[in-house]
Design an enzyme around this catalytic site. Structure first.
Site, PDB file in Angstrom:
ATOM      1  N   GLU A  29       0.915  -1.112   0.150  1.00  0.00           N
ATOM      2  CA  GLU A  29      -0.052  -0.013   0.031  1.00  0.00           C
ATOM      3  C   GLU A  29       0.797   1.333  -0.102  1.00  0.00           C
ATOM      4  O   GLU A  29       2.080   1.139   0.613  1.00  0.00           O
ATOM      5  CB  GLU A  29      -1.055   0.036   1.258  1.00  0.00           C
ATOM      6  CG  GLU A  29      -2.367  -0.267   1.199  1.00  0.00           C
ATOM      7  CD  GLU A  29      -3.149   0.737   0.318  1.00  0.00           C
ATOM      8  OE1 GLU A  29      -2.617   1.516  -0.722  1.00  0.00           O
ATOM      9  OE2 GLU A  29      -4.149   0.869   0.583  1.00  0.00           O
ATOM     10  N   ASP A  30       0.381   2.097  -0.305  1.00  0.00           N
ATOM     11  CA  ASP A  30       1.233   3.889  -0.206  1.00  0.00           C
ATOM     12  C   ASP A  30       0.905   4.340   1.065  1.00  0.00           C
ATOM     13  O   ASP A  30       1.989   4.541   1.657  1.00  0.00           O
ATOM     14  CB  ASP A  30       0.309   4.553  -1.134  1.00  0.00           C
ATOM     15  CG  ASP A  30      -1.038   4.870  -1.209  1.00  0.00           C
ATOM     16  OD1 ASP A  30      -1.809   3.993  -0.253  1.00  0.00           O
ATOM     17  OD2 ASP A  30      -1.953   5.671  -1.875  1.00  0.00           O
ATOM     18  N   ASP A  85      -3.932   5.401   6.595  1.00  0.00           N
ATOM     19  CA  ASP A  85      -4.529   6.356   7.159  1.00  0.00           C
ATOM     20  C   ASP A  85      -5.409   5.907   8.281  1.00  0.00           C
ATOM     21  O   ASP A  85      -5.023   5.609   9.392  1.00  0.00           O
ATOM     22  CB  ASP A  85      -5.210   7.212   6.350  1.00  0.00           C
ATOM     23  CG  ASP A  85      -5.701   8.537   6.684  1.00  0.00           C
ATOM     24  OD1 ASP A  85      -5.604   9.120   7.734  1.00  0.00           O
ATOM     25  OD2 ASP A  85      -6.319   9.183   5.932  1.00  0.00           O
ATOM     26  N   PHE A 129      -2.142  15.994   4.607  1.00  0.00           N
ATOM     27  CA  PHE A 129      -2.449  15.467   3.108  1.00  0.00           C
ATOM     28  C   PHE A 129      -1.251  15.330   2.192  1.00  0.00           C
ATOM     29  O   PHE A 129      -0.693  16.676   1.842  1.00  0.00           O
ATOM     30  CB  PHE A 129      -3.756  16.387   2.800  1.00  0.00           C
ATOM     31  CG  PHE A 129      -4.105  15.750   1.349  1.00  0.00           C
ATOM     32  CD1 PHE A 129      -4.984  14.310   1.393  1.00  0.00           C
ATOM     33  CD2 PHE A 129      -3.710  16.135   0.243  1.00  0.00           C
ATOM     34  CE1 PHE A 129      -5.556  13.944   0.244  1.00  0.00           C
ATOM     35  CE2 PHE A 129      -4.235  15.514  -0.955  1.00  0.00           C
ATOM     36  CZ  PHE A 129      -5.082  14.463  -1.069  1.00  0.00           C
ATOM     37  N   ARG A 133       0.682  12.251  -8.937  1.00  0.00           N
ATOM     38  CA  ARG A 133       1.259  10.924  -8.839  1.00  0.00           C
ATOM     39  C   ARG A 133       2.559  10.745  -9.451  1.00  0.00           C
ATOM     40  O   ARG A 133       3.483   9.768  -9.009  1.00  0.00           O
ATOM     41  CB  ARG A 133       0.344   9.612  -9.399  1.00  0.00           C
ATOM     42  CG  ARG A 133      -1.119   9.561  -8.947  1.00  0.00           C
ATOM     43  CD  ARG A 133      -1.666   8.326  -9.249  1.00  0.00           C
ATOM     44  NE  ARG A 133      -3.266   8.269  -9.244  1.00  0.00           N
ATOM     45  CZ  ARG A 133      -3.972   8.060  -8.156  1.00  0.00           C
ATOM     46  NH1 ARG A 133      -3.151   7.866  -7.067  1.00  0.00           N
ATOM     47  NH2 ARG A 133      -5.259   8.323  -8.127  1.00  0.00           N
TER      48      ARG A 133
END
Ligand code: 5GP
Length: 178
Positions: free
Chosen positions: A100-101, A104, A154, A167
């Site tokens: 995963e990136d 959160d 963010f 991206r």
């Protein structure tokens, strides 16, 4: 609110990211000890991390790609995970590495781990995330491997987007709250 590239502050440089990926790969190579692995990239955000990470893994490895969404166009998680495309091969008795990136709230990670447990009896299931936004967690999920802890910011770049953009940045940036 619009995010302009000149407003972005660098959180992690390309060099820092690539060095961290080498560290994670070293840990994974030591853990799997040459065993076969299915690396599952969670699109779209993890695409850069996953493709760079697997290049430093030295075990026999197959890549799969699944697509989930949880963010929409907002800055915060919707709290609802949508499985856009989650077709996978038979993962029974396989070593599964989910890539995963960012974690959160942890809802996406929980959804994926539950999905694996419900559908397969894997040999092992490990969760690897480049970023860990621990302060925002709404589940008890922790990644088995992670790159960097971050505050409640963010972030964009290196796979992470703002309304589909950024991206392609080689670094990870954020916008300072005004
Ligand atoms: P969670 O389910 O853990 O709340 O969120 C996971 C997903 O939300 C990530 O895979 C990522 O796509 C998105 N996300 C969470 N935080 C951020 C962020 O700071 N920036 C961006 N661009 N996406 C994020």
């Amino acid at each position: 609110m619009d995010i302009k590239v000149e407003d972005l502050k660098v959180l992690f440089t390309e060099k820092q990211i690539q060095a961290k990926i080498k560290e994670i790969a070293k840990e994974l190579n030591a853990f799997y000890k040459g065993e076969d692995v299915y690396a599952i990239c969670v699109l779209k955000g993890a695409v850069m991390f996953a493709t760079d990470l697997v290049k430093s893994l030295d075990m026999p490895l197959k890549m799969e790609f699944i697509r989930l969404s949880s963010y929409g166009t907002a800055f915060s998680s919707t709290g609802k995970v949508n499985a856009v495309d989650i077709s996978l091969p038979d993962l029974n008795d396989k070593n599964v590495l989910i890539i995963e990136d960012i974690i959160d709230t942890g809802l996406t990670a929980k959804f994926l781990i539950d999905f694996m447990h419900c559908n397969f009896k894997t040999k092992s299931t490990k969760f690897c995330s480049l970023l860990d936004k621990k302060v925002c967690r709404k589940t008890d999920i922790e990644p088995d491997y992670y790159g960097f802890h971050i505050d409640d910011k963010f972030v964009v770049g290196y796979g992470l987007d703002y309304e589909g953009y950024y991206r392609n940045l080689r670094y990870i940036g954020y916008v300072e709250a005004k």
